[in-house]
Design a protein around this motif. Structure first.
Motif, PDB file in Angstrom:
ATOM      1  N   ALA A  46       0.836  -1.205   0.000  1.00 25.16           N
ATOM      2  CA  ALA A  46       0.000   0.000   0.000  1.00 25.16           C
ATOM      3  C   ALA A  46       0.873   1.257   0.000  1.00 25.16           C
ATOM      4  O   ALA A  46       0.604   2.214  -0.736  1.00 25.16           O
ATOM      5  CB  ALA A  46      -0.912  -0.004   1.228  1.00 25.16           C
ATOM      6  N   THR A  47       1.945   1.239   0.795  1.00 26.89           N
ATOM      7  CA  THR A  47       2.879   2.382   0.840  1.00 26.89           C
ATOM      8  C   THR A  47       3.513   2.603  -0.517  1.00 26.89           C
ATOM      9  O   THR A  47       3.611   3.743  -1.011  1.00 26.89           O
ATOM     10  CB  THR A  47       3.985   2.114   1.895  1.00 26.89           C
ATOM     11  N   GLU A  48       3.919   1.477  -1.136  1.00 25.76           N
ATOM     12  CA  GLU A  48       4.564   1.549  -2.467  1.00 25.76           C
ATOM     13  C   GLU A  48       3.600   2.158  -3.492  1.00 25.76           C
ATOM     14  O   GLU A  48       3.979   3.020  -4.290  1.00 25.76           O
ATOM     15  CB  GLU A  48       4.937   0.124  -2.886  1.00 25.76           C
ATOM     16  N   ASP A  49       2.353   1.705  -3.457  1.00 27.30           N
ATOM     17  CA  ASP A  49       1.343   2.214  -4.393  1.00 27.30           C
ATOM     18  C   ASP A  49       1.100   3.704  -4.192  1.00 27.30           C
ATOM     19  O   ASP A  49       0.975   4.459  -5.163  1.00 27.30           O
ATOM     20  CB  ASP A  49       0.005   1.463  -4.226  1.00 27.30           C
ATOM     21  N   MET A  50       1.058   4.126  -2.926  1.00 29.31           N
ATOM     22  CA  MET A  50       0.860   5.555  -2.641  1.00 29.31           C
ATOM     23  C   MET A  50       2.007   6.395  -3.159  1.00 29.31           C
ATOM     24  O   MET A  50       1.807   7.460  -3.740  1.00 29.31           O
ATOM     25  CB  MET A  50       0.752   5.765  -1.105  1.00 29.31           C
ATOM     26  N   GLU A  51       3.226   5.864  -2.985  1.00 32.10           N
ATOM     27  CA  GLU A  51       4.406   6.602  -3.459  1.00 32.10           C
ATOM     28  C   GLU A  51       4.393   6.757  -4.979  1.00 32.10           C
ATOM     29  O   GLU A  51       4.759   7.789  -5.528  1.00 32.10           O
ATOM     30  CB  GLU A  51       5.690   5.895  -2.997  1.00 32.10           C
ATOM     31  N   LYS A  52       3.956   5.670  -5.658  1.00 28.17           N
ATOM     32  CA  LYS A  52       3.873   5.728  -7.136  1.00 28.17           C
ATOM     33  C   LYS A  52       2.868   6.784  -7.587  1.00 28.17           C
ATOM     34  O   LYS A  52       3.081   7.502  -8.543  1.00 28.17           O
ATOM     35  CB  LYS A  52       3.475   4.355  -7.680  1.00 28.17           C
ATOM     36  N   MET A  53       1.747   6.845  -6.859  1.00 32.07           N
ATOM     37  CA  MET A  53       0.697   7.814  -7.216  1.00 32.07           C
ATOM     38  C   MET A  53       1.201   9.236  -7.026  1.00 32.07           C
ATOM     39  O   MET A  53       0.928  10.126  -7.791  1.00 32.07           O
ATOM     40  CB  MET A  53      -0.549   7.574  -6.352  1.00 32.07           C
TER      41      MET A  53
END
Length: 261
Positions: A254-261
């Motif tokens: 989830a953290t990784e996805d947020m960073e990508k966004m």
């Protein structure tokens, strides 16, 4: 400020060196909260306060601390203290700690593990970083199909104290191939002389050691399991992944996805 404990009160006890009272409060706190509190302290105070914790709670708290704090503690531990913490920790947690530590610290940790644990840790560390094998634990209860319920309980009592979970027991044949699973609930509701093969579930959802961690977390989401068995290419049971480790993976994703966004 955390609602379950009074940070100011704890800080005041540290500053006024009221360690007996501090220990009384700490032993009734959750390990996550204790780790959070230690994070507020300076290096010397962290070591001092950590030493107040009883063995089991100390190990549980250690697992919840961030890598820098863990390294600080390992470097300041006496050999006996290090051994005590390692003995209370589950193997998969020890592996997690080792993976984040510099070589000198790793060397010291491994030196104080018993030979059997050291062998298992080295095996677990060979799995690719993002695989199910790298987050599994080898501490589970295994049964055989010809055991009675009474035999199963004897085995759980004898070996369960060191296992990460005893709620699900895994049934293997002579070649360690996974053939079923049985919950402690089922065992409790069965007669003592019932045979495991008659009460076990044979349709098992398992994961492979080389499956991607993302696949693992999706399977936990889908099936709502507390733990999942991990098998090798020959379908031999080599470990389990517990929900807490799967949750850690989900949070990282989830953290990784947020960073990508």
């Amino acid at each position: 400020m955390h609602e379950n404990y009074d940070l100011e009160q704890l800080m005041e006890l540290v500053q006024t060196r009221q360690f007996r009272r501090l220990r009384e409060l700490l032993v009734n706190m959750n390990e996550v909260d204790i780790a959070e509190f230690l994070d507020e302290l300076g290096p010397e105070e962290t070591v001092l306060v950590f030493r107040l914790l009883p063995k089991e709670l100390a190990a549980e708290t250690f697992v919840e601390m961030d890598n820098d704090q863990q390294e600080l503690l390992i470097r300041s531990f006496s050999d006996t203290e290090l051994q005590e913490v390692l003995e209370e920790m589950y193997l998969d947690d020890t592996v997690d700690v080792i993976e984040e530590m510099p070589a000198s610290v790793v060397h010291r940790i491994l030196r104080h593990c018993d030979p059997e644990s050291r062998k298992t840790i080295n095996e677990l560390m060979k799995y690719p970083e993002d695989s199910a094998g790298s987050i599994m634990t080898t501490e589970f209860v295994s049964l055989t199909a010809d055991m009675t319920v009474e035999d199963a309980f004897k085995r759980i009592r004898r070996t369960g104290v060191d296992k990460e979970t005893i709620y699900l027991c895994y049934v293997v044949n002579d070649s360690r191939v996974l053939i079923g699973l049985v919950s402690v609930r089922t065992l409790l509701l069965s007669d003592e002389d019932d045979i495991i093969s008659d009460i076990m579930e044979s349709s098992i959802v398992s994961i492979n050691t080389l499956d991607d961690q993302e696949t693992v977390s999706h399977m936990f989401n889908k099936y709502n399991f507390l733990a999942m068995p991990v098998v090798d290419q020959e379908h031999r049971l080599v470990g389990i992944v517990t929900i807490d480790d799967a949750m850690t993976v989900m949070e990282a994703e989830a953290t990784e996805d947020m960073e990508k966004m």
